[in-house]
Design an enzyme around this catalytic site. Sequence first.
Site, PDB file in Angstrom:
ATOM      1  CE  LYS A 102      22.075 -37.308   7.313  1.00  0.00           C
ATOM      2  NZ  LYS A 102      23.218 -36.468   7.666  1.00  0.00           N
ATOM      3  N   GLY A 105      30.117 -37.213   5.237  1.00  0.00           N
ATOM      4  CA  GLY A 105      31.062 -37.655   6.272  1.00  0.00           C
ATOM      5  C   GLY A 105      31.186 -39.173   6.324  1.00  0.00           C
ATOM      6  CD  GLU A 111      24.915 -39.169   8.653  1.00  0.00           C
ATOM      7  OE1 GLU A 111      24.616 -39.280   7.448  1.00  0.00           O
ATOM      8  OE2 GLU A 111      25.761 -38.363   9.070  1.00  0.00           O
TER       9      GLU A 111
HETATM   10  C1  5RP Z   1      27.770 -37.119   7.314  1.00  0.00           C
HETATM   11  C2  5RP Z   1      26.679 -36.268   6.826  1.00  0.00           C
HETATM   12  C3  5RP Z   1      26.715 -34.833   7.219  1.00  0.00           C
HETATM   13  O1  5RP Z   1      25.520 -34.518   7.867  1.00  0.00           O
HETATM   14  C4  5RP Z   1      26.855 -34.006   5.984  1.00  0.00           C
HETATM   15  O2  5RP Z   1      28.016 -34.424   5.293  1.00  0.00           O
HETATM   16  C5  5RP Z   1      26.981 -32.509   6.333  1.00  0.00           C
HETATM   17  O3  5RP Z   1      28.224 -32.267   6.913  1.00  0.00           O
HETATM   18  P1  5RP Z   1      28.649 -30.830   7.432  1.00  0.00           P
HETATM   19  O4  5RP Z   1      27.725 -30.509   8.558  1.00  0.00           O
HETATM   20  O5  5RP Z   1      30.072 -31.006   7.882  1.00  0.00           O
HETATM   21  O6  5RP Z   1      28.512 -29.873   6.299  1.00  0.00           O
HETATM   22  O7  5RP Z   1      25.767 -36.666   6.143  1.00  0.00           O
HETATM   23  O8  5RP Z   1      27.700 -38.417   6.787  1.00  0.00           O
END
Ligand code: 5RP
Length: 231
Positions: A102, A105, A111
């Site tokens: 993860k 984002g 998280e």
């Molecule tokens: C953010 C994350 C998100 O959960 C991961 O990047 C998935 O993103 P998306 O749902 O836009 O595919 O870990 O830090």
Amino acid sequence: MTGQEINRDVWKQAASEAAAQLVEDDMLVGLGTGSTAAFFIQALARRMQQGLRIAGTISSSLASQELAQSLHIPITDFATHPSLDIYIDGADEIDSQLNLVKGGGGALLREKIVASASRRFVVIADQLKLVQRLGQSFALPIEAIPFAAPLVSRKLTNLGATVKLRGGSTTPFITDNHNVILDCTFADGILDPAALDEQLHHVVGIVETGLFLGMAQQALIGGPHGVQVLP
Ligand code: 5RP
């Protein structure tokens, strides 16, 4: 937008709708970050319009908190509610044991905090996030203290990673916690996620890694044939 991107959004939405059905009256809910989590937050708001009462939410990013606020979803904090009933969030990669990468984002630290404060963590994703081995299709994000980033970067290179400072050195991406993200690629993927995570946690200057090992209890995976529930 390509056809596959449109499908992926449909699959993410289906998984998010299924996750919203897991929320019961008076629950405390952790809200994830990213496009799939945003679909979930919208689905949760729709359930509230239909009469669902929730006790409060804690978001894993300022962006998700703003979205929740804009949809009149109640917000709480860890001082008031140190433990949550359920955490729903997306992932960048999911292996067969529900170990995750993860941080795509940039919200991995919060998280992991929200996941660790939740009794149940349910991952929501489209089926293209399923992998045989973590690190195969997505670089592992690592949150580091900006002052230490050059030193951390060298240590990561010594551990076999190709390291990129997210955003580049002139406009680095800054997290909600005022840190930077180092995206790490491993040529053959991550062979032993637990051993790597252990090594990374000994590097001074690393705040947290994007490896979520043994944290998720369930995954709802959207695909062309509906939503698959794992395990
Ligand atoms: C953010 C994350 C998100 O959960 C991961 O990047 C998935 O993103 P998306 O749902 O836009 O595919 O870990 O830090």
